[in-house]
Design an enzyme around this catalytic site. Structure first.
Site, PDB file in Angstrom:
ATOM      1  N   SER A 140       0.709  -1.206  -0.152  1.00  0.00           N
ATOM      2  CA  SER A 140       0.319  -0.033  -0.333  1.00  0.00           C
ATOM      3  C   SER A 140       0.698   1.286   0.400  1.00  0.00           C
ATOM      4  O   SER A 140       1.684   0.969   0.487  1.00  0.00           O
ATOM      5  CB  SER A 140      -0.716  -0.313   1.399  1.00  0.00           C
ATOM      6  OG  SER A 140      -1.840   1.460   0.788  1.00  0.00           O
ATOM      7  N   TYR A 153      -1.077  -0.040  10.893  1.00  0.00           N
ATOM      8  CA  TYR A 153      -1.384  -1.189   9.083  1.00  0.00           C
ATOM      9  C   TYR A 153      -0.411  -0.378   7.882  1.00  0.00           C
ATOM     10  O   TYR A 153       0.090  -1.504   7.355  1.00  0.00           O
ATOM     11  CB  TYR A 153      -2.556  -0.240   8.563  1.00  0.00           C
ATOM     12  CG  TYR A 153      -2.947  -0.035   6.974  1.00  0.00           C
ATOM     13  CD1 TYR A 153      -3.354  -1.755   6.961  1.00  0.00           C
ATOM     14  CD2 TYR A 153      -2.611  -0.076   6.031  1.00  0.00           C
ATOM     15  CE1 TYR A 153      -3.840  -1.991   5.419  1.00  0.00           C
ATOM     16  CE2 TYR A 153      -2.925   0.261   4.989  1.00  0.00           C
ATOM     17  CZ  TYR A 153      -3.306  -1.282   4.047  1.00  0.00           C
ATOM     18  OH  TYR A 153      -3.960  -1.314   3.422  1.00  0.00           O
TER      19      TYR A 153
HETATM   20  P1  NAP Z   1     -11.527  -6.181   1.124  1.00  0.00           P
HETATM   21  O1  NAP Z   1     -12.352  -5.805  -0.325  1.00  0.00           O
HETATM   22  O2  NAP Z   1     -11.952  -5.938   2.745  1.00  0.00           O
HETATM   23  O3  NAP Z   1     -10.752  -7.897   0.862  1.00  0.00           O
HETATM   24  C1  NAP Z   1     -10.156  -8.382   1.974  1.00  0.00           C
HETATM   25  C2  NAP Z   1      -9.734  -9.546   1.073  1.00  0.00           C
HETATM   26  O4  NAP Z   1      -9.115 -10.220   2.614  1.00  0.00           O
HETATM   27  C3  NAP Z   1     -11.023 -10.694   1.536  1.00  0.00           C
HETATM   28  O5  NAP Z   1     -11.231 -11.304  -0.185  1.00  0.00           O
HETATM   29  C4  NAP Z   1     -11.361 -11.002   2.716  1.00  0.00           C
HETATM   30  O6  NAP Z   1     -11.863 -12.188   3.157  1.00  0.00           O
HETATM   31  C5  NAP Z   1     -10.046 -11.446   2.847  1.00  0.00           C
HETATM   32  N1  NAP Z   1      -9.330 -11.705   4.528  1.00  0.00           N
HETATM   33  C6  NAP Z   1      -9.648 -10.134   5.384  1.00  0.00           C
HETATM   34  N2  NAP Z   1      -9.045 -11.101   6.840  1.00  0.00           N
HETATM   35  C7  NAP Z   1      -9.002 -12.473   6.306  1.00  0.00           C
HETATM   36  C8  NAP Z   1      -8.949 -13.424   7.335  1.00  0.00           C
HETATM   37  N3  NAP Z   1      -8.734 -13.129   8.495  1.00  0.00           N
HETATM   38  N4  NAP Z   1      -8.542 -14.799   6.988  1.00  0.00           N
HETATM   39  C9  NAP Z   1      -8.329 -14.803   5.231  1.00  0.00           C
HETATM   40  N5  NAP Z   1      -8.755 -14.022   4.326  1.00  0.00           N
HETATM   41  C10 NAP Z   1      -9.101 -12.598   5.320  1.00  0.00           C
HETATM   42  O7  NAP Z   1     -10.285  -5.717   0.321  1.00  0.00           O
HETATM   43  P2  NAP Z   1      -9.528  -5.123  -0.361  1.00  0.00           P
HETATM   44  O8  NAP Z   1      -9.161  -3.843  -0.805  1.00  0.00           O
HETATM   45  O9  NAP Z   1      -9.633  -5.902  -1.668  1.00  0.00           O
HETATM   46  O10 NAP Z   1      -8.051  -6.059  -0.129  1.00  0.00           O
HETATM   47  C11 NAP Z   1      -6.674  -6.582  -0.389  1.00  0.00           C
HETATM   48  C12 NAP Z   1      -5.573  -5.741   0.018  1.00  0.00           C
HETATM   49  O11 NAP Z   1      -5.361  -4.368  -0.664  1.00  0.00           O
HETATM   50  C13 NAP Z   1      -5.039  -5.841   1.049  1.00  0.00           C
HETATM   51  O12 NAP Z   1      -3.778  -6.706   1.757  1.00  0.00           O
HETATM   52  C14 NAP Z   1      -5.773  -4.385   1.915  1.00  0.00           C
HETATM   53  O13 NAP Z   1      -4.197  -4.089   2.811  1.00  0.00           O
HETATM   54  C15 NAP Z   1      -4.536  -3.799   0.108  1.00  0.00           C
HETATM   55  N6  NAP Z   1      -4.641  -2.839  -0.407  1.00  0.00           N
HETATM   56  C16 NAP Z   1      -6.273  -2.821   0.090  1.00  0.00           C
HETATM   57  C17 NAP Z   1      -6.415  -0.586  -1.129  1.00  0.00           C
HETATM   58  C18 NAP Z   1      -7.756   0.084  -1.126  1.00  0.00           C
HETATM   59  O14 NAP Z   1      -7.994   0.741  -0.727  1.00  0.00           O
HETATM   60  N7  NAP Z   1      -9.002  -1.084  -0.816  1.00  0.00           N
HETATM   61  C19 NAP Z   1      -5.093  -0.229  -0.680  1.00  0.00           C
HETATM   62  C20 NAP Z   1      -3.965  -0.409  -0.633  1.00  0.00           C
HETATM   63  C21 NAP Z   1      -3.617  -1.451  -0.298  1.00  0.00           C
HETATM   64  P3  NAP Z   1     -12.673 -13.078   4.268  1.00  0.00           P
HETATM   65  O15 NAP Z   1     -13.504 -11.879   5.023  1.00  0.00           O
HETATM   66  O16 NAP Z   1     -14.004 -13.581   3.391  1.00  0.00           O
HETATM   67  O17 NAP Z   1     -12.337 -13.616   4.539  1.00  0.00           O
END
Ligand code: NAP
Length: 260
Positions: A140, A153
């Site tokens: 990120s 984070y």
């Molecule tokens: P998201 O829609 O909330 O997706 C997160 C995913 O991780 C979901 O599939 C969730 O599935 C899974 N997850 C959460 N807790 C978990 C656990 N304890 N065990 C296994 N799986 C788990 O968010 P996203 O934005 O796509 O995030 C994906 C990645 O991108 C993350 O690493 C995040 O830090 C990174 N990121 C996101 C952003 C942003 O602005 N969205 C920016 C920079 C980086 P379940 O709930 O089904 O387990």
């Protein structure tokens, strides 16, 4: 045509991971989807099976739990059809450092750091032996910006970037590709899940645009892909400034400014 490798995607039930699943299925890869919500992954899998004909397996795992990390790790170690790991599962944490509970911080570190390392560790020896394979870690921009006030984070994501760059140094000579993807604010559920105030969200990139850009970097075998950074020369200058310090780290006497 040789068989395409299976892609294992963590956090595939929503957001960035679900779009990776869609894109790799459309490229013809069989998939293993990993997250806690098996029902959601099954729904995505049945759509993608019907639309693309690829085989998709769903693995329910909570990656904050050592036993579940062990199950996924074993699969990565033993299934030599898996040739790409997308280390994407992750979460955020609202509040300031002093208001967050230690338990919540440790849980975040377990998911964003420990699981990422464990899964990379599970595949790296096999990929290195085979002289092929790819590990994609989702970082990120917060990991580059302590100013944003998301210390734990951001620290987990700084770790992911460093780990990816280190693994690239160690594994690319063995034929293994390692990519750090560094998104900025992206429209996914992460904001809602981490308790962010909807009135205070930053500008958000659409998740499909983010993943498609990350895949351009993947296809180019870029070590670090920062989709929101328009001026690529800034990244090169940042890396150049860091690397310019390295020879000086061999100094055996303190710098003049520290002489009493
Ligand atoms: P998201 O829609 O909330 O997706 C997160 C995913 O991780 C979901 O599939 C969730 O599935 C899974 N997850 C959460 N807790 C978990 C656990 N304890 N065990 C296994 N799986 C788990 O968010 P996203 O934005 O796509 O995030 C994906 C990645 O991108 C993350 O690493 C995040 O830090 C990174 N990121 C996101 C952003 C942003 O602005 N969205 C920016 C920079 C980086 P379940 O709930 O089904 O387990």
């Amino acid at each position: 045509m040789p068989d395409l490798p299976i892609v294992l995607i963590t956090g595939a039930s929503s957001g960035i991971g679900a779009v990776y699943a869609d894109r790799f299925a459309r490229r013809g890869h069989d998939l293993v989807l990993v997250a806690r919500d098996a029902q959601r992954m099954e729904t995505l899998a049945s759509t993608l099976r019907a639309e693309t004909g690829v085989a998709i397996e769903v693995v329910k795992a909570d990656l904050t739990q050592a036993s579940d990390v062990e199950t996924v790790s074993r699969r990565l170690q033993e299934d030599d059809r898996i040739g790409v790991l997308i280390n994407n599962a992750g979460a955020g944490l609202s509040g300031s450092f002093a208001t967050q509970s230690s338990a919540a911080q440790q849980n975040l570190i377990a998911l964003n750091v420990s699981a990422v390392v464990a899964l990379a560790n599970a595949v790296a020896p096999r990929f290195a032996r085979a002289g092929t394979g790819a590990i994609v870690n989702i970082g990120s921009v917060v990991g580059l910006a302590p100013e944003f006030g998301m210390s734990v984070y951001g620290a987990t994501k700084a770790f992911v970037l460093y780990l990816s760059q280190g693994l690239a140094v160690e594994l690319s000579p063995k034929g293994v590709y390692v990519q750090a993807v560094v998104p900025s604010g992206t429209r996914t559920e992460i904001w809602d899940r981490s308790g962010a105030d909807p009135a205070n969200l930053p500008p958000l990139m659409e998740v499909a645009d983010l993943v498609d850009a990350a895949l351009v970097g993947f296809d180019r075998r870029e070590p670090v892909t920062v989709p929101p950074l328009h001026d690529a020369a800034l990244w090169d200058a940042f890396q150049g400034a860091r690397q310019a310090m390295l020879p000086g780290f061999a100094a055996t006497v303190p710098a003049d400014r520290y002489r009493a």
